[in-house]
Design a protein around this motif. Structure first.
Motif, PDB file in Angstrom:
ATOM      1  N   ILE A 170       0.827  -1.205   0.000  1.00 19.80           N
ATOM      2  CA  ILE A 170       0.000   0.000   0.000  1.00 19.80           C
ATOM      3  C   ILE A 170       0.862   1.257   0.000  1.00 19.80           C
ATOM      4  O   ILE A 170       0.630   2.193  -0.758  1.00 19.80           O
ATOM      5  CB  ILE A 170      -0.943  -0.008   1.229  1.00 19.80           C
ATOM      6  CG1 ILE A 170      -2.019  -1.083   1.064  1.00 19.80           C
ATOM      7  CG2 ILE A 170      -1.574   1.358   1.444  1.00 19.80           C
ATOM      8  CD1 ILE A 170      -2.959  -1.220   2.241  1.00 19.80           C
ATOM      9  N   CYS A 334     -10.448   1.427   7.837  1.00 14.73           N
ATOM     10  CA  CYS A 334      -9.044   1.410   7.401  1.00 14.73           C
ATOM     11  C   CYS A 334      -8.580   2.769   6.871  1.00 14.73           C
ATOM     12  O   CYS A 334      -9.246   3.382   6.041  1.00 14.73           O
ATOM     13  CB  CYS A 334      -8.865   0.348   6.327  1.00 14.73           C
ATOM     14  SG  CYS A 334      -7.185   0.277   5.684  1.00 14.73           S
ATOM     15  N   ILE A 335      -7.412   3.204   7.346  1.00 14.14           N
ATOM     16  CA  ILE A 335      -6.836   4.467   6.855  1.00 14.14           C
ATOM     17  C   ILE A 335      -5.625   4.187   5.959  1.00 14.14           C
ATOM     18  O   ILE A 335      -4.828   5.085   5.693  1.00 14.14           O
ATOM     19  CB  ILE A 335      -6.468   5.426   8.009  1.00 14.14           C
ATOM     20  CG1 ILE A 335      -5.534   4.743   9.025  1.00 14.14           C
ATOM     21  CG2 ILE A 335      -7.711   5.955   8.686  1.00 14.14           C
ATOM     22  CD1 ILE A 335      -4.991   5.687  10.096  1.00 14.14           C
ATOM     23  N   ARG A 336      -5.487   2.927   5.485  1.00 14.85           N
ATOM     24  CA  ARG A 336      -4.460   2.558   4.491  1.00 14.85           C
ATOM     25  C   ARG A 336      -3.042   2.898   4.965  1.00 14.85           C
ATOM     26  O   ARG A 336      -2.245   3.446   4.196  1.00 14.85           O
ATOM     27  CB  ARG A 336      -4.714   3.245   3.145  1.00 14.85           C
ATOM     28  CG  ARG A 336      -6.142   3.222   2.677  1.00 14.85           C
ATOM     29  CD  ARG A 336      -6.521   1.925   2.014  1.00 14.85           C
ATOM     30  NE  ARG A 336      -7.819   2.064   1.382  1.00 14.85           N
ATOM     31  CZ  ARG A 336      -8.971   1.639   1.911  1.00 14.85           C
ATOM     32  NH1 ARG A 336      -8.990   1.014   3.078  1.00 14.85           N
ATOM     33  NH2 ARG A 336     -10.104   1.791   1.262  1.00 14.85           N
ATOM     34  N   CYS A 337      -2.750   2.568   6.223  1.00 16.54           N
ATOM     35  CA  CYS A 337      -1.411   2.886   6.728  1.00 16.54           C
ATOM     36  C   CYS A 337      -0.398   1.810   6.366  1.00 16.54           C
ATOM     37  O   CYS A 337       0.797   2.052   6.363  1.00 16.54           O
ATOM     38  CB  CYS A 337      -1.467   3.070   8.236  1.00 16.54           C
ATOM     39  SG  CYS A 337      -1.736   1.524   9.121  1.00 16.54           S
ATOM     40  N   SER A 338      -0.858   0.598   6.136  1.00 17.06           N
ATOM     41  CA  SER A 338      -0.056  -0.583   5.783  1.00 17.06           C
ATOM     42  C   SER A 338       0.672  -1.222   6.958  1.00 17.06           C
ATOM     43  O   SER A 338       1.499  -2.118   6.749  1.00 17.06           O
ATOM     44  CB  SER A 338       0.920  -0.302   4.627  1.00 17.06           C
ATOM     45  OG  SER A 338       1.991   0.500   5.042  1.00 17.06           O
ATOM     46  N   ALA A 339       0.405  -0.799   8.175  1.00 18.46           N
ATOM     47  CA  ALA A 339       1.062  -1.425   9.330  1.00 18.46           C
ATOM     48  C   ALA A 339       0.758  -2.923   9.401  1.00 18.46           C
ATOM     49  O   ALA A 339       1.618  -3.726   9.784  1.00 18.46           O
ATOM     50  CB  ALA A 339       0.612  -0.742  10.618  1.00 18.46           C
ATOM     51  N   CYS A 340      -0.452  -3.305   9.009  1.00 21.53           N
ATOM     52  CA  CYS A 340      -0.814  -4.729   9.096  1.00 21.53           C
ATOM     53  C   CYS A 340      -0.019  -5.570   8.103  1.00 21.53           C
ATOM     54  O   CYS A 340       0.291  -6.734   8.364  1.00 21.53           O
ATOM     55  CB  CYS A 340      -2.320  -4.923   8.913  1.00 21.53           C
ATOM     56  SG  CYS A 340      -2.981  -4.297   7.365  1.00 21.53           S
ATOM     57  N   ILE A 363      -5.362  -6.510   5.314  1.00 22.43           N
ATOM     58  CA  ILE A 363      -6.541  -5.689   5.004  1.00 22.43           C
ATOM     59  C   ILE A 363      -7.107  -6.067   3.635  1.00 22.43           C
ATOM     60  O   ILE A 363      -8.324  -6.084   3.442  1.00 22.43           O
ATOM     61  CB  ILE A 363      -6.230  -4.163   5.103  1.00 22.43           C
ATOM     62  CG1 ILE A 363      -7.494  -3.343   4.879  1.00 22.43           C
ATOM     63  CG2 ILE A 363      -5.147  -3.735   4.123  1.00 22.43           C
ATOM     64  CD1 ILE A 363      -8.608  -3.587   5.881  1.00 22.43           C
ATOM     65  N   CYS A 396      -2.837  -2.451  14.054  1.00 25.15           N
ATOM     66  CA  CYS A 396      -3.779  -1.559  13.366  1.00 25.15           C
ATOM     67  C   CYS A 396      -4.132  -0.330  14.223  1.00 25.15           C
ATOM     68  O   CYS A 396      -4.654  -0.465  15.327  1.00 25.15           O
ATOM     69  CB  CYS A 396      -5.062  -2.316  13.014  1.00 25.15           C
ATOM     70  SG  CYS A 396      -6.270  -1.262  12.195  1.00 25.15           S
ATOM     71  N   PRO A 397      -3.877   0.872  13.699  1.00 21.76           N
ATOM     72  CA  PRO A 397      -4.131   2.084  14.498  1.00 21.76           C
ATOM     73  C   PRO A 397      -5.610   2.369  14.717  1.00 21.76           C
ATOM     74  O   PRO A 397      -5.944   3.185  15.569  1.00 21.76           O
ATOM     75  CB  PRO A 397      -3.472   3.189  13.668  1.00 21.76           C
ATOM     76  CG  PRO A 397      -3.479   2.672  12.276  1.00 21.76           C
ATOM     77  CD  PRO A 397      -3.299   1.192  12.383  1.00 21.76           C
ATOM     78  N   VAL A 398      -6.488   1.729  13.934  1.00 22.87           N
ATOM     79  CA  VAL A 398      -7.928   1.955  14.130  1.00 22.87           C
ATOM     80  C   VAL A 398      -8.614   0.686  14.661  1.00 22.87           C
ATOM     81  O   VAL A 398      -9.826   0.540  14.563  1.00 22.87           O
ATOM     82  CB  VAL A 398      -8.611   2.452  12.836  1.00 22.87           C
ATOM     83  CG1 VAL A 398      -8.254   3.893  12.564  1.00 22.87           C
ATOM     84  CG2 VAL A 398      -8.247   1.603  11.647  1.00 22.87           C
ATOM     85  N   ILE A 400      -8.899  -2.456  13.840  1.00 28.81           N
ATOM     86  CA  ILE A 400      -9.733  -3.382  13.051  1.00 28.81           C
ATOM     87  C   ILE A 400      -9.356  -4.796  13.470  1.00 28.81           C
ATOM     88  O   ILE A 400      -8.184  -5.191  13.372  1.00 28.81           O
ATOM     89  CB  ILE A 400      -9.500  -3.190  11.540  1.00 28.81           C
ATOM     90  CG1 ILE A 400      -9.852  -1.764  11.122  1.00 28.81           C
ATOM     91  CG2 ILE A 400     -10.347  -4.199  10.741  1.00 28.81           C
ATOM     92  CD1 ILE A 400      -9.557  -1.451   9.674  1.00 28.81           C
ATOM     93  N   ILE A 402      -8.942  -7.759  12.414  1.00 29.06           N
ATOM     94  CA  ILE A 402      -8.855  -8.486  11.140  1.00 29.06           C
ATOM     95  C   ILE A 402      -9.047 -10.000  11.318  1.00 29.06           C
ATOM     96  O   ILE A 402      -9.776 -10.615  10.531  1.00 29.06           O
ATOM     97  CB  ILE A 402      -7.539  -8.137  10.404  1.00 29.06           C
ATOM     98  CG1 ILE A 402      -7.553  -6.655  10.027  1.00 29.06           C
ATOM     99  CG2 ILE A 402      -7.357  -8.989   9.157  1.00 29.06           C
ATOM    100  CD1 ILE A 402      -6.279  -6.145   9.388  1.00 29.06           C
TER     101      ILE A 402
HETATM  102  S1  SF4 Z   1      -3.184  -1.575   9.900  1.00 31.86           S
HETATM  103 FE1  SF4 Z   1      -5.375  -1.114   9.958  1.00 31.86          FE
HETATM  104  S2  SF4 Z   1      -5.571   0.932   9.117  1.00 31.86           S
HETATM  105 FE2  SF4 Z   1      -3.535   0.213   8.568  1.00 31.86          FE
HETATM  106  S3  SF4 Z   1      -3.801  -0.694   6.505  1.00 31.86           S
HETATM  107 FE3  SF4 Z   1      -4.023  -2.350   7.976  1.00 31.86          FE
HETATM  108  S4  SF4 Z   1      -6.229  -2.442   8.386  1.00 31.86           S
HETATM  109 FE4  SF4 Z   1      -5.826  -0.460   7.406  1.00 31.86          FE
END
Ligand code: SF4
Length: 498
Positions: A170, A334-340, A363, A396-398, A400, A402
């Motif tokens: 991402i 999801c805020i598309r941070c790519s941490a996951c 994600i 995940c910062p929000v 989720i 998963i």
């Molecule tokens: S860590 Fe959470 S917010 Fe970030 S991309 Fe993955 S699902 Fe999205």
């Protein structure tokens, strides 16, 4: 006509280098190639572990990280619960600020709207800010079909575009490419797309970045139309926000006369106070930085400053269907941070292409089947592309969950398959049910297995099993069963004791 002055014709790598993922094989097949490519695995491991380490350091600096995560999750949930109202407010504010708002039900409609807008300006090329939404709707391909070249200006996206490749991460779409590969791509392909790379280009990062800078500068200065996405859209004021690291996005957002922003409807946040929470979470989670280098914000049209013709295309493309599922809708936070992605053991080995979508990693495994529907082999396989270790949820910062969504989607995959021909898995499960539902039957089966195991004394593994179990044993070592059951062991070792 465009006022472009291209250095070579046809200068549209997009037309021949599709980024489309449609028709990808199911995850296990697509992942097999990546797992067998040790160079790719080394690149992925190095990159993900580096970002992972940086993220852990800056997250540890925040004393109330967990509270911040919980707040972000609550804001997103509350916003999604009243999404229609916030979107109407956003439209009102954008319109009042001089922007034109368009609504797109699906990818086709979104592409048609953007293509029409571009064609109305009379240009045959646009510059682009890195945008997941435009990749999701395959806008570059649609523009190419209409004779418009769409130039990616994010460095990693440029590498992917020039290399006839697809993004695999991402945040770092070219994460699977090594430095020497990038040098080769620039040397061989830049000339076709505009300013050529220097003849003596080395694979030093600074030299590669400079070649890209010079190449892109030419495009920024002649572009009359830019296409962007948005990380967030503040409903209260009608402000769109893009976060980026290179400044190329800001060039796109300020220099051209026309700006067309393609925004997923879940990007809306009600107020600036809400935005503040995400601006703290996103840079730390994505690039491992306290603050991202460039945060660009624009609210409609400002006289004599920046684009004078501003359009915002609000895209659904499956999001309202996701919203209908009380469990699955969590993915829209999801805020598309790519941490996951960076913490996922499956992503680290399989790479991003195997997920068959612009959204790879954990994600992607929960978002793609929901956005597209559990229709094809790929979408059905994605909920299984996980070990359910839970690392993605922790990162995940929000917040989720998963793993919970994966299990939820697995249930849907199984349920949707009930009416057709039973799968090998469901036959196996029914057989197990028949066996385990009768104690005498189970004992007899166990005795048979232990007798067979005694005959295999000296071996540790069974090797390949016959079909249909071969699907399972082809990727695993199947151990020889124990030579006695637990009951037999108990009777032997505890005889006469209570
Ligand atoms: S860590 Fe959470 S917010 Fe970030 S991309 Fe993955 S699902 Fe999205």
């Amino acid at each position: 006509m465009s006022r472009s002055h291209r250095t070579s014709e046809p200068a549209n790598p997009v037309g021949s280098t599709t980024a489309t993922f449609v028709g990808m094989p199911s995850f296990p097949h697509a992942a097999a190639d990546a797992v067998g490519n040790s160079q790719l695995r080394r690149n992925l491991r190095h990159a993900t572990h580096t970002i992972r380490g940086k993220r852990a350091e800056v997250v540890a600096e925040v004393p109330d990280w967990e509270a911040l995560r919980a707040r972000a999750a609550a804001i997103k949930d509350a916003t999604l619960a009243r999404l229609d109202e916030h979107l109407m407010t956003l439209e009102d504010r954008l319109t009042a600020a001089g922007a034109h708002v368009h609504w797109a039900r699906d990818a086709e409609e979104a592409c048609r709207i953007v293509t029409d807008l571009v064609q109305q300006t009379g240009v045959d090329e646009v510059v682009k800010v890195k945008s997941m939404a435009t990749q999701e709707i395959e806008l570059n391909e649609a523009l190419a079909a209409a004779g418009v070249a769409a130039w990616e200006t994010d460095l990693a996206e440029l590498i992917v575009q020039l290399g006839d490749d697809r993004p695999s991460h991402i945040l770092v779409p070219a994460i699977h490419k090594g430095r020497s590969e990038i040098r080769q791509i620039f040397s061989e392909r830049m000339a076709q797309a505009g300013r050529a790379a220097p003849a003596d280009l080395t694979d030093e990062p600074a030299a590669l970045a400079e070649a890209a800078r010079v190449h892109l500068r030419e495009k920024f200065l002649r572009a009359r139309v830019a296409v962007s996405g948005a990380n967030f859209a503040v409903a209260d004021t009608g402000t769109l926000i893009v976060l980026e690291s290179e400044g190329n996005g800001r060039m796109c957002l300020t220099l051209p006369q026309t700006l067309i922003s393609v925004v997923g409807i879940e990007k809306v946040v009600p107020t600036w106070e809400d935005l503040d929470v995400f601006l703290q979470l996103l840079p730390r989670s994505s690039t491992g930085e306290r603050m991202n280098p460039y945060t660009s914000m624009w609210t409609g049209v400002a006289e004599d400053d920046g684009p004078q013709d501003v359009h915002v295309v609000l895209v659904d493309n499956g999001r309202t269907t996701v919203l209908e599922d009380p469990v699955g809708r969590e993915a829209l936070r999801c805020i598309r941070c790519s941490a996951c992605l960076n913490v996922c053991p499956v992503y680290e080995r399989a790479g991003g292409h195997a997920y068959g979508s612009v959204y790879p990693g954990p994600i992607g495994a929960v978002l793609t089947p929901q956005l597209r529907g559990i229709t094809g082999a790929l979408e059905k396989s994605l909920p299984y592309a996980s070990s359910l270790c839970g690392a993605c949820f922790d990162a995940c910062p929000v917040r989720i969950d998963i793993p919970r969504l994966l299990v939820h989607l697995r249930t849907r995959v199984v349920d949707e398959g009930r009416s057709g021909r039973p799968s090998a898995e469901s036959v196996a499960m029914r057989s197990a049910e028949w066996l385990f539902s009768d104690a005498r039957r189970l004992t007899r089966a166990q005795q048979g297995v232990t007798t067979a195991a005694r005959a295999l004394r000296g071996r540790t593994s069974l090797g390949a099993l016959p079909w249909p179990m071969s699907a399972w044993s082809s990727a695993r070592d199947v151990p020889v069963p124990p030579q006695e059951t637990f009951r037999q062991w108990w009777a032997r070792t505890h005889e006469g004791r209570a």
